[in-house]
Design a protein around this motif. Sequence first.
Motif, PDB file in Angstrom:
ATOM      1  N   HIS A  41       0.863  -1.184   0.000  1.00  0.00           N
ATOM      2  CA  HIS A  41       0.000   0.000   0.000  1.00  0.00           C
ATOM      3  C   HIS A  41       0.897   1.230   0.000  1.00  0.00           C
ATOM      4  N   ALA A  42       0.310   2.405   0.037  1.00  0.00           N
ATOM      5  CA  ALA A  42       1.057   3.664  -0.076  1.00  0.00           C
ATOM      6  C   ALA A  42       2.011   3.929   1.088  1.00  0.00           C
ATOM      7  N   GLY A 133      -7.801   2.909   0.247  1.00  0.00           N
ATOM      8  CA  GLY A 133      -8.684   2.874  -0.917  1.00  0.00           C
ATOM      9  C   GLY A 133      -9.842   3.848  -0.770  1.00  0.00           C
ATOM     10  N   ALA A 136      -8.468   7.309  -1.263  1.00  0.00           N
ATOM     11  CA  ALA A 136      -8.245   7.565  -2.691  1.00  0.00           C
ATOM     12  C   ALA A 136      -9.562   7.916  -3.381  1.00  0.00           C
ATOM     13  N   SER A 141      -4.922  11.866  -3.332  1.00  0.00           N
ATOM     14  CA  SER A 141      -4.088  11.216  -4.348  1.00  0.00           C
ATOM     15  C   SER A 141      -2.955  10.385  -3.754  1.00  0.00           C
ATOM     16  N   SER A 144      -3.101   6.378  -3.083  1.00  0.00           N
ATOM     17  CA  SER A 144      -2.870   5.328  -4.080  1.00  0.00           C
ATOM     18  C   SER A 144      -1.490   5.450  -4.712  1.00  0.00           C
TER      19      SER A 144
END
Length: 162
Positions: A41-42, A133, A136, A141, A144
Amino acid sequence: MYHAIVRRNLRKSFAEVNRGNYPAIVRQFTPTAEHWFSGAHALAGGRHDTRRIQEWYDRLAELLPDLRFELTKVAAKGWPWDTVAFVEWVDHLTDREGNHYSNQGVHVLRIKWGRITELHIYCDTALLADVLGTLAAQGVSQASAPPVGEPGPFRGAVAPAR
């Protein structure tokens, strides 16, 4: 006595995180520290210098501005030149629409003479990925974006102190 000081300092560090004072956290790392977060994930991946670690905390502040930790256990073992510490926690946050989320996990740290040389973060990464999610979809921004630093496996593991 030494381990009590380490535990107290870790509690103070999480209080700084709860205040959003991430520069105070980054200053605790050695210049070549390893900072690693599990998952895909980010916020995942590994970083191996304080510039990248600061970038990670900047992203964390943007993604989860109201992130708060409640510590459930803090433990430390080892000598001042090779300490391993564990912090078990429950976190709380909200998304941009005010929905509340909570996760639980553990930070595993290696500390040398009061400075963090390794930090590994483990939590329910599926839950975190779902929250990212949602963020996002709410227009955040960075939720993601690819990980800051190296995606994938970390270069080392925290071994028990001797």
